[in-house]
Design a protein around this motif. Structure first.
Motif, mmCIF file in Angstrom:
data_model
loop_
_atom_site.group_PDB
_atom_site.id
_atom_site.type_symbol
_atom_site.label_atom_id
_atom_site.label_comp_id
_atom_site.label_asym_id
_atom_site.label_seq_id
_atom_site.Cartn_x
_atom_site.Cartn_y
_atom_site.Cartn_z
ATOM 1 N N TYR A 289 -15.446 -5.688 39.781
ATOM 2 C CA TYR A 289 -15.449 -4.678 38.729
ATOM 3 C C TYR A 289 -15.147 -5.368 37.400
ATOM 4 O O TYR A 289 -14.146 -6.077 37.263
ATOM 5 C CB TYR A 289 -14.392 -3.597 39.007
ATOM 6 C CG TYR A 289 -14.642 -2.794 40.268
ATOM 7 C CD1 TYR A 289 -15.886 -2.821 40.915
ATOM 8 C CD2 TYR A 289 -13.653 -1.998 40.809
ATOM 9 C CE1 TYR A 289 -16.120 -2.082 42.067
ATOM 10 C CE2 TYR A 289 -13.881 -1.241 41.966
ATOM 11 C CZ TYR A 289 -15.120 -1.304 42.587
ATOM 12 O OH TYR A 289 -15.345 -0.573 43.734
ATOM 13 N N ALA A 290 -16.021 -5.170 36.448
ATOM 14 C CA ALA A 290 -15.887 -5.843 35.150
ATOM 15 C C ALA A 290 -15.112 -4.948 34.184
ATOM 16 O O ALA A 290 -15.511 -3.802 33.944
ATOM 17 C CB ALA A 290 -17.271 -6.140 34.591
ATOM 18 N N LYS A 291 -14.027 -5.476 33.642
ATOM 19 C CA LYS A 291 -13.210 -4.695 32.691
ATOM 20 C C LYS A 291 -13.846 -4.842 31.306
ATOM 21 O O LYS A 291 -13.497 -5.750 30.544
ATOM 22 C CB LYS A 291 -11.773 -5.221 32.682
ATOM 23 C CG LYS A 291 -11.108 -5.169 34.049
ATOM 24 C CD LYS A 291 -9.716 -5.789 34.000
ATOM 25 C CE LYS A 291 -9.118 -5.909 35.386
ATOM 26 N NZ LYS A 291 -7.840 -6.646 35.408
ATOM 27 N N ILE A 292 -14.784 -3.974 31.022
ATOM 28 C CA ILE A 292 -15.620 -4.195 29.840
ATOM 29 C C ILE A 292 -14.865 -4.046 28.505
ATOM 30 O O ILE A 292 -15.356 -4.489 27.476
ATOM 31 C CB ILE A 292 -16.885 -3.296 29.837
ATOM 32 C CG1 ILE A 292 -16.482 -1.866 30.152
ATOM 33 C CG2 ILE A 292 -17.946 -3.802 30.781
ATOM 34 C CD1 ILE A 292 -17.547 -0.880 29.814
ATOM 35 N N ASN A 293 -13.695 -3.420 28.561
ATOM 36 C CA ASN A 293 -12.922 -3.306 27.310
ATOM 37 C C ASN A 293 -11.906 -4.444 27.153
ATOM 38 O O ASN A 293 -11.060 -4.408 26.261
ATOM 39 C CB ASN A 293 -12.205 -1.956 27.241
ATOM 40 C CG ASN A 293 -11.221 -1.765 28.388
ATOM 41 O OD1 ASN A 293 -11.358 -2.392 29.429
ATOM 42 N ND2 ASN A 293 -10.241 -0.895 28.196
ATOM 43 N N ARG B 25 -16.130 -12.478 43.740
ATOM 44 C CA ARG B 25 -17.271 -12.684 44.625
ATOM 45 C C ARG B 25 -17.125 -13.932 45.487
ATOM 46 O O ARG B 25 -17.754 -14.034 46.546
ATOM 47 C CB ARG B 25 -18.560 -12.775 43.795
ATOM 48 C CG ARG B 25 -19.809 -13.004 44.605
ATOM 49 C CD ARG B 25 -19.935 -11.991 45.732
ATOM 50 N NE ARG B 25 -21.230 -11.949 46.352
ATOM 51 C CZ ARG B 25 -21.461 -11.314 47.490
ATOM 52 N NH1 ARG B 25 -20.478 -10.693 48.126
ATOM 53 N NH2 ARG B 25 -22.675 -11.292 48.001
ATOM 54 N N PHE B 26 -16.309 -14.878 45.071
ATOM 55 C CA PHE B 26 -16.251 -16.120 45.840
ATOM 56 C C PHE B 26 -15.678 -15.876 47.241
ATOM 57 O O PHE B 26 -15.987 -16.602 48.166
ATOM 58 C CB PHE B 26 -15.466 -17.188 45.070
ATOM 59 C CG PHE B 26 -16.177 -17.655 43.808
ATOM 60 C CD1 PHE B 26 -17.524 -17.380 43.614
ATOM 61 C CD2 PHE B 26 -15.506 -18.363 42.827
ATOM 62 C CE1 PHE B 26 -18.197 -17.806 42.462
ATOM 63 C CE2 PHE B 26 -16.165 -18.792 41.680
ATOM 64 C CZ PHE B 26 -17.509 -18.517 41.494
ATOM 65 N N GLY B 27 -14.842 -14.853 47.362
ATOM 66 C CA GLY B 27 -14.425 -14.389 48.695
ATOM 67 C C GLY B 27 -13.767 -15.413 49.599
ATOM 68 O O GLY B 27 -13.949 -15.356 50.827
ATOM 69 N N CYS B 28 -12.988 -16.320 49.045
ATOM 70 C CA CYS B 28 -12.367 -17.365 49.876
ATOM 71 C C CYS B 28 -11.539 -16.734 50.994
ATOM 72 O O CYS B 28 -10.805 -15.766 50.758
ATOM 73 C CB CYS B 28 -11.484 -18.270 49.026
ATOM 74 S SG CYS B 28 -12.351 -18.905 47.575
ATOM 75 N N GLU C 184 -20.897 -5.104 45.465
ATOM 76 C CA GLU C 184 -20.826 -3.899 44.635
ATOM 77 C C GLU C 184 -20.264 -4.300 43.273
ATOM 78 O O GLU C 184 -19.182 -4.887 43.184
ATOM 79 C CB GLU C 184 -19.895 -2.870 45.297
ATOM 80 C CG GLU C 184 -19.773 -1.597 44.479
ATOM 81 C CD GLU C 184 -18.555 -0.760 44.897
ATOM 82 O OE1 GLU C 184 -17.927 -1.057 45.928
ATOM 83 O OE2 GLU C 184 -18.232 0.164 44.136
ATOM 84 N N THR C 185 -21.002 -4.012 42.219
ATOM 85 C CA THR C 185 -20.473 -4.314 40.884
ATOM 86 C C THR C 185 -20.359 -3.001 40.109
ATOM 87 O O THR C 185 -21.131 -2.059 40.335
ATOM 88 C CB THR C 185 -21.377 -5.280 40.087
ATOM 89 O OG1 THR C 185 -22.698 -4.782 40.116
ATOM 90 C CG2 THR C 185 -21.352 -6.666 40.663
ATOM 91 N N LYS C 186 -19.413 -2.968 39.206
ATOM 92 C CA LYS C 186 -19.173 -1.740 38.457
ATOM 93 C C LYS C 186 -18.504 -2.110 37.138
ATOM 94 O O LYS C 186 -17.781 -3.110 37.074
ATOM 95 C CB LYS C 186 -18.234 -0.857 39.292
ATOM 96 C CG LYS C 186 -18.170 0.568 38.857
ATOM 97 C CD LYS C 186 -17.719 1.482 40.005
ATOM 98 C CE LYS C 186 -16.224 1.526 40.151
ATOM 99 N NZ LYS C 186 -15.774 2.467 41.185
ATOM 100 N N GLU C 187 -18.758 -1.319 36.124
ATOM 101 C CA GLU C 187 -18.045 -1.528 34.855
ATOM 102 C C GLU C 187 -16.873 -0.561 34.816
ATOM 103 O O GLU C 187 -17.052 0.629 35.080
ATOM 104 C CB GLU C 187 -18.993 -1.271 33.687
ATOM 105 C CG GLU C 187 -20.124 -2.289 33.661
ATOM 106 C CD GLU C 187 -21.147 -2.041 32.578
ATOM 107 O OE1 GLU C 187 -20.949 -1.128 31.736
ATOM 108 O OE2 GLU C 187 -22.158 -2.755 32.564
ATOM 109 N N ILE C 188 -15.708 -1.066 34.498
ATOM 110 C CA ILE C 188 -14.528 -0.196 34.412
ATOM 111 C C ILE C 188 -13.801 -0.459 33.086
ATOM 112 O O ILE C 188 -14.054 -1.477 32.428
ATOM 113 C CB ILE C 188 -13.543 -0.415 35.594
ATOM 114 C CG1 ILE C 188 -13.080 -1.883 35.666
ATOM 115 C CG2 ILE C 188 -14.152 -0.007 36.910
ATOM 116 C CD1 ILE C 188 -11.946 -2.129 36.665
#
Ligand code: SF4
Length: 288
Positions: A63-67, A36-39, A7-11
């Motif tokens: 979740y990508a912190k776009i700011n 995502r590497f999920g070790c 699940e990816t999302k921009e936050i």
């Protein structure tokens, strides 16, 4: 190879240059929540509590912190003396160069901002990904930067088992080599020490040998952290693990085990002429 939905999302984040108590580090920058590497051994799985995710969801959301770049520009204005004497780690609870970075370039943009600003402190990068090579021109513009690659074994099958979506260890060793050839200061993060190493000096030697061949001479070494939430997730992730191996995981939490392993490693580091950047790390305060 195991797959699972991501699940990816921009936050938008509230802060990005965050003060830190990690050893040798004044601030951390984490442009992503989740990794995502999920070790299976990852201590950062607790981050889910900030985004309404369970520990067991770790590895399945990013979740990508776009700011992040805009926030960093503002934060840097507040720094005294352009950050002279301060160290920023990128990143502490995510991998800054995981797959999402190829789309969002947030870590790259933050590094560019630090270079443009003329940051006078040290920037330390820790990753498991060859994508860091994409920012070589930016790394060369930073005044004081070092790049660490986490190396936990020399066996791609072992890295795939414990670090299910991370680049293979052979790619990480190759990345260290390339960085060294490009004149970038590097270190290896040899950790967590996987428990089967204690009985096997030859396995440890193989790892040190492989790191040595890349040209890297500085190292962090860290014992495995088996706090309850980490252990619970690890047992779930490694359901098919051999039970005798599991016993070794538990024995890794004893003082005797650590002393034996410390001695073995410290002797070997001398033999190879590696510089240990911090005493062998063990998070006993997190033990349950
Ligand atoms: S790469 Fe690092 S942050 Fe990501 S899951 Fe692995 S240990 Fe955790």
């Amino acid at each position: 190879m195991e797959t699972s939905t991501l699940e990816t999302k921009e936050i938008t984040a509230k802060s990005i240059l965050v003060p830190s108590k990690l050893p040798g580090c004044d601030f951390v920058i984490n442009c992503y929540t989740g990794c995502r590497f999920g070790c299976s051994y990852c201590y950062a799985s607790f981050m889910g509590r900030f985004v309404d995710k369970k520990i067991s969801d770790w590895g399945n959301y990013v979740y990508a912190k776009i700011n992040a770049p805009d926030l960093l520009k503002k934060d840097l204005i507040k720094l005294k003396n352009k950050g002279k004497g301060k160290t920023i780690l990128l990143s502490s609870v995510t991998d800054p160069f995981q797959g999402a970075e190829a789309k969002y370039h947030l870590s790259a943009k933050c590094l560019e901002i630090l270079a443009d600003y003329g940051f006078e402190g040290e920037v330390s990068i820790l990753t498991k990904s060859p994508l860091v090579l994409n920012v070589l021109p930016i790394l060369k513009r930073l005044k004081n930067v070092d790049v660490g690659l986490t190396i936990t074994s020399t066996d791609d099958k072992i890295s795939r088992y414990f670090e299910k979506f991370a680049p293979n260890v052979s790619q990480r060793l190759e990345t260290l080599k390339k960085l060294n050839e490009e004149g970038i200061k590097t270190y290896a993060f040899f950790g967590p020490l996987l428990p089967h190493f204690v009985a096997n000096k030859e396995e440890i030697k193989k790892v040190l040998d492989a790191i040595h061949q890349t040209g890297t001479r500085q190292l962090f070494v860290e014992h495995i952290n088996l706090s309850k939430y980490i252990k619970d997730r690890m047992l779930e992730e490694l359901k098919d693990i051999d039970k005798s191996f599991l016993e070794q995981f538990y024995s890794s939490q004893s003082k005797d085990y650590r002393s034996e392993l410390n001695k073995l490693i410290l002797d070997l580091l001398k033999e190879y002429d590696f510089e240990l950047l911090h005493e062998i790390i063990f998070h006993k305060e997190m033990m349950s």
